[in-house]
Design a protein around this motif. Structure first.
Motif, PDB file in Angstrom:
ATOM      1  N   GLN A 330      29.111 -25.258 -85.824  1.00 36.37           N
ATOM      2  CA  GLN A 330      29.682 -25.708 -84.819  1.00 36.37           C
ATOM      3  C   GLN A 330      29.126 -25.467 -83.664  1.00 36.37           C
ATOM      4  O   GLN A 330      29.399 -26.042 -82.656  1.00 36.37           O
ATOM      5  CB  GLN A 330      31.196 -25.330 -84.718  1.00 36.37           C
ATOM      6  CG  GLN A 330      31.456 -23.600 -84.461  1.00 36.37           C
ATOM      7  CD  GLN A 330      31.175 -22.735 -85.694  1.00 36.37           C
ATOM      8  OE1 GLN A 330      30.703 -23.191 -86.460  1.00 36.37           O
ATOM      9  NE2 GLN A 330      32.065 -21.759 -85.773  1.00 36.37           N
ATOM     10  N   TRP A 331      28.019 -24.409 -83.468  1.00 39.47           N
ATOM     11  CA  TRP A 331      27.529 -24.319 -82.229  1.00 39.47           C
ATOM     12  C   TRP A 331      25.899 -24.614 -82.017  1.00 39.47           C
ATOM     13  O   TRP A 331      25.168 -24.130 -81.371  1.00 39.47           O
ATOM     14  CB  TRP A 331      27.552 -22.683 -81.787  1.00 39.47           C
ATOM     15  CG  TRP A 331      28.989 -22.209 -81.577  1.00 39.47           C
ATOM     16  CD1 TRP A 331      29.991 -22.952 -81.288  1.00 39.47           C
ATOM     17  CD2 TRP A 331      29.695 -20.967 -81.883  1.00 39.47           C
ATOM     18  NE1 TRP A 331      31.157 -22.149 -81.269  1.00 39.47           N
ATOM     19  CE2 TRP A 331      30.984 -20.868 -81.772  1.00 39.47           C
ATOM     20  CE3 TRP A 331      28.942 -19.719 -82.774  1.00 39.47           C
ATOM     21  CZ2 TRP A 331      31.876 -20.038 -81.933  1.00 39.47           C
ATOM     22  CZ3 TRP A 331      29.807 -18.813 -82.808  1.00 39.47           C
ATOM     23  CH2 TRP A 331      31.271 -18.863 -82.567  1.00 39.47           C
ATOM     24  N   ASN A 332      25.645 -25.498 -83.038  1.00 44.54           N
ATOM     25  CA  ASN A 332      24.297 -25.656 -83.286  1.00 44.54           C
ATOM     26  C   ASN A 332      23.482 -26.667 -82.201  1.00 44.54           C
ATOM     27  O   ASN A 332      22.484 -26.384 -81.844  1.00 44.54           O
ATOM     28  CB  ASN A 332      24.072 -26.589 -84.629  1.00 44.54           C
ATOM     29  CG  ASN A 332      22.435 -26.502 -84.849  1.00 44.54           C
ATOM     30  OD1 ASN A 332      21.821 -25.566 -85.079  1.00 44.54           O
ATOM     31  ND2 ASN A 332      22.002 -27.608 -85.259  1.00 44.54           N
ATOM     32  N   ASN A 333      24.491 -27.266 -81.586  1.00 38.79           N
ATOM     33  CA  ASN A 333      24.181 -28.117 -80.566  1.00 38.79           C
ATOM     34  C   ASN A 333      24.521 -27.647 -78.997  1.00 38.79           C
ATOM     35  O   ASN A 333      24.442 -28.319 -78.114  1.00 38.79           O
ATOM     36  CB  ASN A 333      24.682 -29.678 -80.512  1.00 38.79           C
ATOM     37  CG  ASN A 333      23.955 -30.269 -81.604  1.00 38.79           C
ATOM     38  OD1 ASN A 333      22.568 -30.211 -81.788  1.00 38.79           O
ATOM     39  ND2 ASN A 333      24.755 -30.980 -82.252  1.00 38.79           N
ATOM     40  N   LEU A 334      24.993 -26.175 -78.950  1.00 39.71           N
ATOM     41  CA  LEU A 334      25.530 -25.608 -77.556  1.00 39.71           C
ATOM     42  C   LEU A 334      24.370 -25.539 -76.939  1.00 39.71           C
ATOM     43  O   LEU A 334      23.301 -24.550 -77.400  1.00 39.71           O
ATOM     44  CB  LEU A 334      26.094 -24.539 -78.102  1.00 39.71           C
ATOM     45  CG  LEU A 334      26.916 -23.677 -76.832  1.00 39.71           C
ATOM     46  CD1 LEU A 334      27.695 -24.344 -76.203  1.00 39.71           C
ATOM     47  CD2 LEU A 334      27.330 -22.472 -77.348  1.00 39.71           C
ATOM     48  N   PRO A 335      24.212 -25.912 -75.734  1.00 34.83           N
ATOM     49  CA  PRO A 335      22.954 -25.654 -74.786  1.00 34.83           C
ATOM     50  C   PRO A 335      22.858 -23.937 -74.366  1.00 34.83           C
ATOM     51  O   PRO A 335      23.939 -23.583 -74.162  1.00 34.83           O
ATOM     52  CB  PRO A 335      23.183 -26.242 -73.378  1.00 34.83           C
ATOM     53  CG  PRO A 335      24.417 -27.301 -73.944  1.00 34.83           C
ATOM     54  CD  PRO A 335      24.995 -26.875 -74.927  1.00 34.83           C
ATOM     55  N   ILE A 336      21.670 -23.663 -74.488  1.00 33.89           N
ATOM     56  CA  ILE A 336      21.555 -22.044 -74.371  1.00 33.89           C
ATOM     57  C   ILE A 336      20.406 -22.110 -73.046  1.00 33.89           C
ATOM     58  O   ILE A 336      18.935 -22.495 -73.427  1.00 33.89           O
ATOM     59  CB  ILE A 336      21.117 -21.296 -75.438  1.00 33.89           C
ATOM     60  CG1 ILE A 336      22.273 -21.245 -76.367  1.00 33.89           C
ATOM     61  CG2 ILE A 336      20.913 -19.872 -75.099  1.00 33.89           C
ATOM     62  CD1 ILE A 336      22.025 -20.373 -77.812  1.00 33.89           C
ATOM     63  N   LEU A 337      20.574 -21.435 -72.324  1.00 30.84           N
ATOM     64  CA  LEU A 337      19.490 -21.234 -71.219  1.00 30.84           C
ATOM     65  C   LEU A 337      19.323 -19.493 -70.925  1.00 30.84           C
ATOM     66  O   LEU A 337      20.265 -19.081 -70.888  1.00 30.84           O
ATOM     67  CB  LEU A 337      19.898 -21.647 -69.729  1.00 30.84           C
ATOM     68  CG  LEU A 337      20.069 -23.366 -69.844  1.00 30.84           C
ATOM     69  CD1 LEU A 337      20.641 -23.779 -68.302  1.00 30.84           C
ATOM     70  CD2 LEU A 337      19.031 -24.017 -70.282  1.00 30.84           C
ATOM     71  N   TYR A 338      18.055 -19.246 -71.003  1.00 32.27           N
ATOM     72  CA  TYR A 338      17.782 -17.995 -70.803  1.00 32.27           C
ATOM     73  C   TYR A 338      17.584 -17.563 -69.374  1.00 32.27           C
ATOM     74  O   TYR A 338      16.817 -18.090 -68.414  1.00 32.27           O
ATOM     75  CB  TYR A 338      16.282 -17.374 -71.439  1.00 32.27           C
ATOM     76  CG  TYR A 338      16.336 -17.526 -72.908  1.00 32.27           C
ATOM     77  CD1 TYR A 338      16.984 -16.938 -73.579  1.00 32.27           C
ATOM     78  CD2 TYR A 338      15.537 -18.675 -73.342  1.00 32.27           C
ATOM     79  CE1 TYR A 338      17.043 -17.074 -75.142  1.00 32.27           C
ATOM     80  CE2 TYR A 338      15.493 -18.650 -75.020  1.00 32.27           C
ATOM     81  CZ  TYR A 338      16.425 -17.959 -75.671  1.00 32.27           C
ATOM     82  OH  TYR A 338      16.414 -18.078 -77.269  1.00 32.27           O
ATOM     83  N   LEU A 339      18.180 -16.271 -68.743  1.00 30.35           N
ATOM     84  CA  LEU A 339      17.926 -15.985 -67.563  1.00 30.35           C
ATOM     85  C   LEU A 339      16.618 -14.932 -67.762  1.00 30.35           C
ATOM     86  O   LEU A 339      16.943 -13.931 -68.116  1.00 30.35           O
ATOM     87  CB  LEU A 339      19.620 -15.059 -66.979  1.00 30.35           C
ATOM     88  CG  LEU A 339      20.417 -15.992 -67.038  1.00 30.35           C
ATOM     89  CD1 LEU A 339      21.615 -15.047 -66.696  1.00 30.35           C
ATOM     90  CD2 LEU A 339      20.613 -17.283 -66.247  1.00 30.35           C
ATOM     91  N   THR A 340      15.640 -15.088 -66.750  1.00 32.57           N
ATOM     92  CA  THR A 340      14.550 -14.167 -67.110  1.00 32.57           C
ATOM     93  C   THR A 340      13.498 -14.190 -65.883  1.00 32.57           C
ATOM     94  O   THR A 340      13.553 -15.196 -65.129  1.00 32.57           O
ATOM     95  CB  THR A 340      13.695 -14.441 -68.263  1.00 32.57           C
ATOM     96  OG1 THR A 340      12.988 -13.581 -68.555  1.00 32.57           O
ATOM     97  CG2 THR A 340      13.042 -16.061 -68.195  1.00 32.57           C
ATOM     98  N   ARG A 341      12.707 -13.183 -65.945  1.00 33.87           N
ATOM     99  CA  ARG A 341      11.665 -13.052 -64.941  1.00 33.87           C
ATOM    100  C   ARG A 341      10.312 -13.196 -65.920  1.00 33.87           C
ATOM    101  O   ARG A 341       9.058 -12.934 -65.223  1.00 33.87           O
ATOM    102  CB  ARG A 341      11.573 -11.960 -63.996  1.00 33.87           C
ATOM    103  CG  ARG A 341      12.682 -11.985 -63.052  1.00 33.87           C
ATOM    104  CD  ARG A 341      12.156 -11.644 -61.750  1.00 33.87           C
ATOM    105  NE  ARG A 341      11.076 -12.072 -61.263  1.00 33.87           N
ATOM    106  CZ  ARG A 341      10.831 -12.073 -59.806  1.00 33.87           C
ATOM    107  NH1 ARG A 341      11.805 -11.600 -58.976  1.00 33.87           N
ATOM    108  NH2 ARG A 341       9.764 -12.650 -59.363  1.00 33.87           N
ATOM    109  N   GLU A 342      10.375 -13.157 -66.889  1.00 34.54           N
ATOM    110  CA  GLU A 342       9.599 -13.231 -67.996  1.00 34.54           C
ATOM    111  C   GLU A 342       8.488 -14.493 -67.742  1.00 34.54           C
ATOM    112  O   GLU A 342       8.794 -15.710 -67.896  1.00 34.54           O
ATOM    113  CB  GLU A 342      10.011 -13.231 -69.467  1.00 34.54           C
ATOM    114  CG  GLU A 342       8.826 -13.319 -70.503  1.00 34.54           C
ATOM    115  CD  GLU A 342       7.903 -11.906 -70.396  1.00 34.54           C
ATOM    116  OE1 GLU A 342       6.749 -12.278 -70.224  1.00 34.54           O
ATOM    117  OE2 GLU A 342       8.789 -10.863 -70.597  1.00 34.54           O
ATOM    118  N   GLN A 343       7.286 -14.022 -67.724  1.00 35.25           N
ATOM    119  CA  GLN A 343       6.173 -15.223 -67.535  1.00 35.25           C
ATOM    120  C   GLN A 343       5.217 -15.608 -68.607  1.00 35.25           C
ATOM    121  O   GLN A 343       4.382 -16.218 -68.762  1.00 35.25           O
ATOM    122  CB  GLN A 343       5.351 -15.052 -66.320  1.00 35.25           C
ATOM    123  CG  GLN A 343       6.182 -14.785 -64.810  1.00 35.25           C
ATOM    124  CD  GLN A 343       6.804 -16.145 -64.551  1.00 35.25           C
ATOM    125  OE1 GLN A 343       6.298 -17.257 -64.769  1.00 35.25           O
ATOM    126  NE2 GLN A 343       8.120 -16.221 -64.210  1.00 35.25           N
TER     127      GLN A 343
END
Length: 556
Positions: A330-343
Motif C-alpha cells: 500500500q506504500w509502494n508508490n508513496l513519495p520519499i525524499l531524503y533530507l541530507t548534506r551527503e554529496q
C-alpha cells in the motif's frame, strides 16, 4: 491589561524556534571546541574525532535552515576534513588537531557575521477562501452575445457565472470570491495586436484562482503564451462547452483539494520542529517523528502523502527506512525524499535504489521546501487520479466505486448515520451512439460526469459503474434527501441541448435509490442491487424519473 493576541501565531512560532536555536548555538559551539581540545591530548583520538564529525554534520545541516548560512558552510568544510581522515583519503598528519581546534574557534566569528547580516525570514501565507454554494466563474469575453451564451451553458452545469467585457473590468470588481477565470486571450487588445506574455503575466499576477484561456486559433505559440501566463488550459472557439465544463470542474477540485499530509523523520528536534512550522504555515498537515521505531505504526495511522526522511541518523539510516516502507504494497508508490548534506554519488545512488525518490539538500530553504513538497504531493495525486478515476468522466472507476461504497457502508454502521446509494442510467443511450456516433456519445457521458461532480457534496463518492451507468454513494443522507438531490440533477441534465452539425437533441436520466434505513442489514452489493431494482422501476415508469426502493424484498 491583557496582551493582544498575535495575528500570525505560526509566524511567531517560527521566530520562537529561531530564537531557541540561537540560544542553543553558544553551548553547542563550546561543546564542539571542548571535544576537539580533549582529542588533542588523547593517544587514540579516533572516537572523539568521529563524534566531532557527527556534531559538525548536525550543525552544518541545521544552521543554514535557520538563517546562519556562513556558520553552516564553515561547519560543512570542517566536517569534510574530518570525513576525509575517517575515510582514509587523508593521512593522520594532515589532520593537525591543534590547528583544527583553532579553526573551530572561527565558527563563533561566522556566527557573529551571520547575525550582523541577518534579516527576517518570512513565508508567504495564502488564506483559503470560503466555498460558495455554487462555484463562481468569471468569463472575460469581448463579444457580449458569445459571453451570454457561454454563461447560459455553464449555468446548466451548476456554475454561477459573471461576465466582463475586458480583464480590467474583472480586476476592478474581483472581490476574491471567483473560483475560476475563463479568459479570451485577446480581450482588451486590438484585433491586429498580439497580446504579449509580459502583459498577461503583469495583468494576472494577483489573480489567485485558476485561469483558462480561450481563443480563435491554436498553435504552439498561443499555447506557450497561456503556459507562461500561468493558465491551466487553452480552448479553441467555438467552445465545446461540455469539455470546458469538465476542465473547469477539474481545475476547481484541484484547487480545493484537502491539505497535503507530510510525515517528517529526523533526529534533530529543532530542525524538524522548524520544518513542521514552515509547512503548517502553508496549510499542510504535518506529523513529525524522531523515533524511527514508530515508523510503521505512524505511517499506517497518519496516512501521509509524502515522507521526508533524514538520510543520516545515529541508529538507523534513511535508506533503510525507505526499504522498510517499500515492503508494504500500500506504500509502494508513496513519495520519499531524503533530507541530507551527503554529496557522495555512490551513497546517493544507493539511497535511491533503496526506495527513495529524490533528495532535499541541507541547509533547506523554506521556499524550496514548500514548493518541493507541494509539487510532489500534487504529482502523486495526479497519478492516483489517473489510476482510480475514469478518464472520460473524472469519476471513480467500477472497482474503485465499489470499494468506496464498502468503506462508506462500514462508516455508516459505526456512526449510525444513514447512507444512500444511487444508480443512474442515461435513457436510450444506444440510440445516441447509433444516430450521432460514439464521439458525441462520449460527450454525453462526459457531461453527466461533470454534472454529477457539480451537484453533489465533496464528501460524496461518485463513480462510473460502466457504459452509461453511474453510482453515487451519499453518506449521512437518507433516501428522501437523496431523492431531492438526484431529481435536481435529472432536471439539469434534461435542460442541456447537444448539437451535431444542424441537429439538436436532449438526453434524460433515470435513477434508483436505496438507503440503509430501509435496508439496515444488507451488504454493499445487496444495497446496489436494491438501487438497481429501483432504477428499473424508473425505466418501466417511462424513464426520466427517480424511484426509491421501499420494500426490503423488492426484486427486478
Amino acid at each position: 491589561m491583557a496582551d493582544r493576541p498575535s495575528k500570525d501565531p505560526l509566524g511567531a512560532r517560527l521566530q520562537e524556534l529561531r530564537s531557541a536555536y540561537r540560544e542553543r548555538l553558544n553551548d553547542e559551539l563550546a561543546a564542539i571546541t571542548r571535544l576537539a581540545e580533549e582529542a588533542v591530548n588523547q593517544t587514540d583520538a579516533a572516537e572523539s574525532i568521529t563524534l566531532l564529525g557527527q556534531k559538525l554534520h548536525k550543525l552544518a545541516g541545521s544552521a543554514g535552515t535557520f538563517g546562519f548560512h556562513r556558520l553552516g558552510s564553515h561547519a560543512r568544510q570542517l566536517e569534510q576534513r574530518i570525513q576525509e581522515w575517517l575515510d582514509g583519503s587523508a593521512s593522520a598528519a594532515s589532520l593537525n588537531l591543534i590547528a583544527f581546534t583553532q579553526d573551530l574557534k572561527t565558527l563563533q566569528f561566522h556566527l557573529g557575521a551571520d547575525e550582523a547580516a541577518s534579516r527576517s525570514i518570512s513565508v508567504e501565507h495564502t488564506g483559503q477562501e470560503p466555498e460558495p454554494d455554487s462555484p463562481l466563474i468569471a468569463v472575460v469575453e469581448r463579444d457580449e452575445i458569445l459571453a451570454k451564451y457561454i454563461a447560459h451553458q455553464l449555468e446548466s452545469f451548476g456554475f454561477l457565472v459573471r461576465c466582463y467585457h475586458d480583464p480590467q473590468a474583472f480586476l476592478v470588481n474581483n472581490d476574491g470570491s471567483t473560483d475560476l477565470l475563463l479568459l479570451d486571450h485577446r480581450s482588451g487588445a486590438a484585433e491586429s495586436v498580439s497580446t504579449s506574455t509580459e502583459h498577461w503575466q503583469m495583468l494576472l499576477k494577483d489573480v489567485q484562482c485558476p485561469v483558462i484561456f480561450m481563443g480563435g486559433h491554436e498553435d504552439f505559440f498561443v499555447r506557450l503564451e497561456a503556459v507562461r501566463a500561468g493558465a491551466d488550459g487553452y480552448f479553441v472557439k467555438p467552445l465545446n462547452i461540455p469539455k470546458v465544463a469538465k476542465k473547469i470542474t477539474q481545475s476547481i477540485r484541484k484547487q480545493r483539494q484537502h491539505n497535503e499530509r507530510i510525515l517528517i523523520i529526523d533526529d534533530d528536534a529543532e530542525l524538524i520542529s522548524h520544518l513542521q512550522t514552515v509547512l503548517t504555515k502553508e496549510g499542510m498537515v504535518v506529523e513529525i517523528l524522531s523515533d524511527p521505531t514508530r515508523l510503521i505504526n505512524t505511517t499506517a495511522e497518519f496516512q501521509p502523502e509524502l515522507l521526508l526522511v533524514d538520510l543520516n541518523m545515529p541508529e538507523v539510516t534513511g535508506d533503510e527506512l525507505a526499504s522498510m516502507i517499500r515492503q508494504f504494497d500500500q506504500w509502494n508508490n508513496l513519495p520519499i525524499l531524503y533530507l541530507t548534506r551527503e554529496q557522495s554519488q555512490e551513497v546517493r545512488a544507493h539511497a535511491l535504489l533503496s526506495g527513495g525518490d529524490d533528495f532535499i539538500n541541507k541547509p533547506i530553504s523554506d521556499d524550496y521546501l514548500i514548493k518541493t513538497c507541494r509539487n510532489r504531493v500534487r504529482r502523486q495525486r495526479d497519478m492516483q487520479q489517473a489510476i482510480s478515476h475514469d478518464g472520460l468522466t473524472g469519476l471513480l472507476r467500477h472497482a474503485n466505486i465499489k470499494d468506496a461504497l464498502e468503506t462508506e457502508l462500514q462508516g455508516s454502521r459505526r456512526s449510525g448515520n444513514p447512507l444512500s446509494v444511487v444508480m443512474l442510467d442515461i435513457d436510450h443511450f444506444k440510440q445516441v451512439n447509433d444516430t450521432y456516433g460514439h464521439a458525441l456519445g462520449d460527450i454525453v457521458i462526459s457531461t453527466v460526469g461533470t454534472l454529477v461532480s457539480q451537484h453533489f457534496r465533496r464528501s460524496d463518492r461518485l463513480g462510473r459503474y460502466g457504459g452509461e451507468e453511474f453510482v453515487v454513494a451519499l453518506p449521512n443522507c437518507d433516501a428522501k434527501t437523496a431523492y431531492t438531490l438526484v431529481d435536481r440533477l435529472r432536471q439539469a441534465f434534461a435542460e442541456i441541448s447537444f448539437v451535431e452539425r444542424s441537429r439538436r437533441f436532449v438526453c434524460t436520466l433515470s435513477a434508483g435509490i436505496a438507503d440503509t434505513q430501509t435496508f439496515p442489514d444488507t451488504t454493499a452489493e445487496q444495497l446496489l442491487d436494491q438501487a438497481d431494482a429501483a432504477l428499473y422501476r424508473s425505466k418501466n415508469a417511462g424513464r426520466n424519473c427517480v424511484s426509491i426502493a421501499s420494500e426490503p424484498k423488492e426484486s427486478q
